[in-house]
Design an enzyme around this catalytic site. Sequence first.
Site, PDB file in Angstrom:
ATOM      1  N   CYS A   1      13.611  10.303   7.302  1.00 35.92           N
ATOM      2  CA  CYS A   1      13.543   9.775   8.668  1.00 35.92           C
ATOM      3  C   CYS A   1      14.876   9.930   9.398  1.00 35.92           C
ATOM      4  O   CYS A   1      14.908  10.124  10.599  1.00 35.92           O
ATOM      5  CB  CYS A   1      13.083   8.329   8.650  1.00 35.92           C
TER       6      CYS A   1
ATOM      7  N   GLU B   1       9.992   0.914  10.516  1.00 35.28           N
ATOM      8  CA  GLU B   1      11.013   1.952  10.317  1.00 35.28           C
ATOM      9  C   GLU B   1      10.300   3.273  10.599  1.00 35.28           C
ATOM     10  O   GLU B   1       9.497   3.729   9.797  1.00 35.28           O
ATOM     11  CB  GLU B   1      11.535   1.873   8.885  1.00 35.28           C
TER      12      GLU B   1
ATOM     13  N   LYS C   1       0.841  -1.203   0.000  1.00 40.95           N
ATOM     14  CA  LYS C   1       0.000   0.000   0.000  1.00 40.95           C
ATOM     15  C   LYS C   1       0.877   1.255   0.000  1.00 40.95           C
ATOM     16  O   LYS C   1       1.488   1.597   1.002  1.00 40.95           O
ATOM     17  CB  LYS C   1      -0.934   0.059   1.210  1.00 40.95           C
TER      18      LYS C   1
ATOM     19  N   GLU D   1       9.805  14.748  16.196  1.00 39.74           N
ATOM     20  CA  GLU D   1      10.194  14.736  14.786  1.00 39.74           C
ATOM     21  C   GLU D   1       9.361  15.777  14.043  1.00 39.74           C
ATOM     22  O   GLU D   1       8.139  15.699  14.042  1.00 39.74           O
ATOM     23  CB  GLU D   1       9.946  13.348  14.192  1.00 39.74           C
TER      24      GLU D   1
HETATM   25  P1  NAI Z   1       1.710   8.098   8.576  1.00 37.46           P
HETATM   26  O1  NAI Z   1       2.534   7.274   9.458  1.00 37.46           O
HETATM   27  O2  NAI Z   1       0.301   8.385   8.968  1.00 37.46           O
HETATM   28  O3  NAI Z   1       1.662   7.445   7.101  1.00 37.46           O
HETATM   29  C1  NAI Z   1       2.584   6.509   6.594  1.00 37.46           C
HETATM   30  C2  NAI Z   1       1.828   5.351   5.937  1.00 37.46           C
HETATM   31  O4  NAI Z   1       1.018   4.721   6.917  1.00 37.46           O
HETATM   32  C3  NAI Z   1       0.892   5.766   4.813  1.00 37.46           C
HETATM   33  O5  NAI Z   1       0.900   4.778   3.809  1.00 37.46           O
HETATM   34  C4  NAI Z   1      -0.466   5.788   5.508  1.00 37.46           C
HETATM   35  O6  NAI Z   1      -1.543   5.585   4.628  1.00 37.46           O
HETATM   36  C5  NAI Z   1      -0.327   4.629   6.464  1.00 37.46           C
HETATM   37  N1  NAI Z   1      -1.227   4.674   7.611  1.00 37.46           N
HETATM   38  C6  NAI Z   1      -1.709   5.770   8.255  1.00 37.46           C
HETATM   39  N2  NAI Z   1      -2.530   5.407   9.256  1.00 37.46           N
HETATM   40  C7  NAI Z   1      -2.563   4.050   9.267  1.00 37.46           C
HETATM   41  C8  NAI Z   1      -3.225   3.079  10.066  1.00 37.46           C
HETATM   42  N3  NAI Z   1      -4.043   3.435  11.063  1.00 37.46           N
HETATM   43  N4  NAI Z   1      -3.006   1.773   9.814  1.00 37.46           N
HETATM   44  C9  NAI Z   1      -2.182   1.400   8.822  1.00 37.46           C
HETATM   45  N5  NAI Z   1      -1.552   2.265   8.012  1.00 37.46           N
HETATM   46  C10 NAI Z   1      -1.733   3.579   8.234  1.00 37.46           C
HETATM   47  O7  NAI Z   1       2.484   9.466   8.336  1.00 37.46           O
HETATM   48  P2  NAI Z   1       1.863  10.891   7.922  1.00 37.46           P
HETATM   49  O8  NAI Z   1       0.608  11.137   8.673  1.00 37.46           O
HETATM   50  O9  NAI Z   1       1.810  10.950   6.458  1.00 37.46           O
HETATM   51  O10 NAI Z   1       2.996  11.874   8.445  1.00 37.46           O
HETATM   52  C11 NAI Z   1       2.984  12.334   9.793  1.00 37.46           C
HETATM   53  C12 NAI Z   1       4.367  12.314  10.388  1.00 37.46           C
HETATM   54  O11 NAI Z   1       4.866  10.989  10.392  1.00 37.46           O
HETATM   55  C13 NAI Z   1       5.414  13.098   9.631  1.00 37.46           C
HETATM   56  O12 NAI Z   1       5.383  14.452   9.955  1.00 37.46           O
HETATM   57  C14 NAI Z   1       6.666  12.438  10.103  1.00 37.46           C
HETATM   58  O13 NAI Z   1       7.041  12.929  11.359  1.00 37.46           O
HETATM   59  C15 NAI Z   1       6.272  10.993  10.258  1.00 37.46           C
HETATM   60  N6  NAI Z   1       6.674  10.203   9.074  1.00 37.46           N
HETATM   61  C16 NAI Z   1       7.843   9.510   9.151  1.00 37.46           C
HETATM   62  C17 NAI Z   1       8.298   8.816   8.057  1.00 37.46           C
HETATM   63  C18 NAI Z   1       9.574   8.062   8.108  1.00 37.46           C
HETATM   64  O14 NAI Z   1      10.144   7.775   7.077  1.00 37.46           O
HETATM   65  N7  NAI Z   1      10.032   7.669   9.263  1.00 37.46           N
HETATM   66  C19 NAI Z   1       7.589   8.837   6.768  1.00 37.46           C
HETATM   67  C20 NAI Z   1       6.340   9.559   6.813  1.00 37.46           C
HETATM   68  C21 NAI Z   1       5.932  10.228   7.931  1.00 37.46           C
END
Ligand code: NAI
Length: 499
Positions: free
Chosen positions: A304, A270, A195, A401
């Site tokens: 990240c 991660e 996904k 973060e």
């Molecule tokens: P997120 O963690 O919500 O999204 C990442 C992935 O998880 C997307 O594919 C999303 O559709 C999915 N997702 C979201 N809620 C879910 C759930 N309940 N169950 C399963 N999958 C789910 O990240 P978001 O909201 O886009 O960004 C928020 C913050 O997260 C950013 O500001 C950053 O701090 C952090 N982040 C960190 C990343 C990294 O590489 N470590 C990458 C993206 C975001």
Amino acid sequence: MNQLFIHPRLGKKAAAFLAREHKLLIGGKWLPARSGKVFDTYDPGTGRVIARVAEGDAGDIDLAVNAAREAFENGPWGRITPSDRGKMIWRLADLLEQNADEIAELEALNNGKSLSTARNSDVPLSADLFRYMAGWATKITGETLSISTPGTYHTFTVREPIGVVGQIIPWNGPLAMATWKLAPALATGCTVVLKPAEQTPLTALRLGELIQEVGIPDGVVNIVTGFGHTAGAAIAAHPGIDKVAFTGSSEVGRIIVKAAAGNLKKVSLELGGKSPVIVFPDADMSVAVPGVTQGIFANSGQVCTAGSRLFAHKKVFDRVVEGIAEQASKIRVGHGLNDGTQMGPVISQVQMERVSDYIEQGRAAGATVAAGGGRVGDEGYFLEPTILTDTNPEMSVVREEIFGPVLCAMSFDDDDLDRIAKQANDSIYGLAGSIWTRDLSTAHKMARRIRAGRIGVNVHGSTDAAIPTGGFKESGWGREKGHEGLHLYTEVKSVIVAL
Ligand code: NAI
Ligand code: MG
């Protein structure tokens, strides 16, 4: 429905891809979402809609899991030799390169990153990782064991594919993140339900077409675009999935761990980071200043492992901060597809507001904005490279973060490495870190003291396929890439033969 925006700088192939219908890849077929729903995907450089994509949810995930299970249990995939599996993965890398211009344009448009970054970094590094993992396909081995049980035995281990894998990826490097997940899963013989992030579905879908083109059997890779709380949550909870691999926020990481408890599926994570960057007074400033600048502002800080907490020795603090501020002021911020752009927008209005809110919180708590701090223009989601000084470990900007182009600078006036390390380690995260010094002994001693999955010495990081990446503490579970990365996708089986 709004008219789709076709950016004038897109090449013919990328424009043609955008004009196609964007469906779900399930069991080798491109299907609309069962609900019939679609959602908009945007160009963060203009905020305009560039494509509409099928909105998969739990029902579609269920279909995809069944297809992946069928492909794993009964399909030709399990009978394909490791060598042929490796060849298919290698050929996928060739196709990525053959279509590099188109894919880089789609990546730059959908994520906002500069075309040169996408073309010279994301696409070739993804091809490289596929090739690296293609090589491993023929080298997945167990051990023969000498046991002390009375009698005569032949005892050995084998590493078998873990089975059906659910993979949930973020938007900051859409193609690279898809590759980090798919390459080891394919090399080990797993089948996948992937996904992509709802913000950036496009290059994963294009990759899906290439996966079909190289002849990877139907159902081995299924791609379901959709939202996290629906499609993502369905993956995490699905009893037919053996393992879930996730990259994203720590908040969602925790949700996934709970959801995975139902069938105790294996989990790798991660997650976030708040990586320390430690500049000693003897550092070569001509290396450290550009290195630290790149370490925080690359990809608009949406990395990240971004080096977001700077600790510079008091003797050099002003020089370091002024040097970074000067470099930051020269970074050309603009639309990813414009010539000469070095830093694009952040991913969305939500993210722009989130990052701006952090900068405000920092200001309110007493931090000084030493560079940047504001929005650039009023179209798209552009932020200035920002440096906050007078920050301290109690502030949210230092603890949390931000995931944007914001560096928090702090100084130390100490020669005791334990005390310096204590400051650097004062974080719930432990993803990465870097040390800038000419002293070999300081470098190695500090590398041992920093509790993080990846340490750079006179470099902030590397994206090389061979380097395992992942986190200590709340930055995650497991390591991706490198030989380590394969272990996330295999189960060890011991076989004891009484002779
Ligand atoms: P997120 O963690 O919500 O999204 C990442 C992935 O998880 C997307 O594919 C999303 O559709 C999915 N997702 C979201 N809620 C879910 C759930 N309940 N169950 C399963 N999958 C789910 O990240 P978001 O909201 O886009 O960004 C928020 C913050 O997260 C950013 O500001 C950053 O701090 C952090 N982040 C960190 C990343 C990294 O590489 N470590 C990458 C993206 C975001
Ligand atoms: Mg979220």
